[in-house]
Design an enzyme around this catalytic site. Sequence first.
Site, PDB file in Angstrom:
ATOM      1  N   GLY A  18       0.831  -1.212   0.000  1.00  0.00           N
ATOM      2  CA  GLY A  18       0.000   0.000   0.000  1.00  0.00           C
ATOM      3  C   GLY A  18       0.854   1.246   0.000  1.00  0.00           C
ATOM      4  O   GLY A  18       2.055   1.185  -0.265  1.00  0.00           O
ATOM      5  N   ASN A  19       0.239   2.372   0.267  1.00  0.00           N
ATOM      6  CA  ASN A  19       0.997   3.626   0.355  1.00  0.00           C
ATOM      7  C   ASN A  19       0.365   4.529   1.408  1.00  0.00           C
ATOM      8  O   ASN A  19      -0.652   4.181   2.002  1.00  0.00           O
ATOM      9  CB  ASN A  19       1.068   4.305  -1.014  1.00  0.00           C
ATOM     10  CG  ASN A  19      -0.300   4.654  -1.535  1.00  0.00           C
ATOM     11  OD1 ASN A  19      -0.970   5.514  -1.003  1.00  0.00           O
ATOM     12  ND2 ASN A  19      -0.743   3.955  -2.584  1.00  0.00           N
ATOM     13  N   ARG A  20       0.992   5.662   1.624  1.00  0.00           N
ATOM     14  CA  ARG A  20       0.613   6.502   2.766  1.00  0.00           C
ATOM     15  C   ARG A  20      -0.493   7.508   2.463  1.00  0.00           C
ATOM     16  O   ARG A  20      -0.771   8.374   3.274  1.00  0.00           O
ATOM     17  CB  ARG A  20       1.830   7.293   3.255  1.00  0.00           C
ATOM     18  CG  ARG A  20       2.919   6.444   3.823  1.00  0.00           C
ATOM     19  CD  ARG A  20       4.034   7.327   4.371  1.00  0.00           C
ATOM     20  NE  ARG A  20       5.243   6.579   4.588  1.00  0.00           N
ATOM     21  CZ  ARG A  20       5.449   5.776   5.622  1.00  0.00           C
ATOM     22  NH1 ARG A  20       4.504   5.621   6.526  1.00  0.00           N
ATOM     23  NH2 ARG A  20       6.576   5.121   5.738  1.00  0.00           N
ATOM     24  N   SER A  21      -1.120   7.443   1.308  1.00  0.00           N
ATOM     25  CA  SER A  21      -2.136   8.449   0.992  1.00  0.00           C
ATOM     26  C   SER A  21      -3.334   8.345   1.945  1.00  0.00           C
ATOM     27  O   SER A  21      -3.870   7.263   2.165  1.00  0.00           O
ATOM     28  CB  SER A  21      -2.618   8.258  -0.447  1.00  0.00           C
ATOM     29  OG  SER A  21      -3.669   9.144  -0.697  1.00  0.00           O
TER      30      SER A  21
END
Length: 402
Positions: free
Chosen positions: A203-206
């Site tokens: 995933g990512n930090r958005s």
Amino acid sequence: MRIVLGVTGGIAAYKAAILLRLLTEAGHRVRVVPTRTALEFVGRPTWEALSGEPATPEVFDDVTGVTHVALGQQADLVVVAPATADLLARAAAGIADDLLTTTLLVARCPVLLAPAMHTQMWQHPATVANVATLRLRGVHVLEPAVGRLTGADSGAGRLPEPEEIAAAALALLRPGRQDLAGRRVVVSAGGTREPLDPVRFLGNRSSGRQGIALAAAAAQRGAAVTLVAANVALPVGPGVDVVPVETAEQLRDAVQAAAAQADAVVMAAAVADFRPVAPAVAKIKKQPGVAVHRLDLVETPDILAGLVTHRARAGQVVVGFAAETGDADGDVLAHGRAKARRKGADLLVVNAVGEGLGFGTAHNDVVILDAAGDEVAHAAGSKDDVAHAVWDAVAPLLAPAG
Ligand code: C5P
């Protein structure tokens, strides 16, 4: 305009008299609706003399005028200052046991609450949940100020100054631009998750904050808005259709489906560029003696590129976001310009990320480029400000309404 000023039973009730003055001096007709306990702090004559209107907490004082319905229906704005923990709880639960809470249930105009209470009450999970519920419904809840409280304590919980509350209230009364009325827009927000196995993902930090702000700004400006939200935990304002998704593929399908009817598509989501080739059906186990594990990744579809090359409708405006970091090959803007030319979106919103910038933060600083990489606008400020700057750039590109 007609304003209902609710006053509840807190020591800061006396400050509402100054707020009342500021609102009447701005040319508005203000009807004060105190709660019974508010009258323990400041009496009815003060409110009636300053407003020139009756000030009762009771629904039975003017039964023929059906005030418990009429006040909320006629109001252009309801402000409650101070709003106690009790008022927040009653409003969140939809309780209607006095004139102020019945008015809150009837009102469909903007509602602004200015909480004031002891820090421990403000931070109690019940109050935190009530504030979250109210905000989810589109109620504007100001953050209390930090400072000296009633007793010897200090902390968060002071009523903001009357001037500050008046400014927030008057801003809600200003007629907004309706330049997106009759338009349909799609916004993607959040960060996709690509499963590795049933429990893990890439995933990512958005946080989705910028996409949510874009959706809210478009709704305020009159658009019908679909928000394709990838793993977004934050509340989304009223007037926005939310389609929750998890993976890049689901996001593509949802965006393409909604784009078929849209005048503009804004891709603010942080979409994974790669996903595991084949997610494991069972949880991947550690293997004795194996310290390094390989992960095979394939590229995900570039949704933005697809939207640009296969426009769902003639004249549809497609906007991309580029979260960049500078490196040895060039600064943030140089990378942004190259990407704008490569991606071919009508607009590319470039922002620097990393070191407290961009993801998850409340503020943003962006440059908006056109397809040739030329600068159209520069916007810095809250994510709401940036959202409006994006729509300001989109609006002139929209095909004439028809
Ligand atoms: O190339 P990059 O990922 O930096 O481009 C970012 C822009 O492209 C964003 O608007 C993002 O939503 C979009 N994107 C996409 N599909 C992908 C990756 C990014 O639509 N697979």
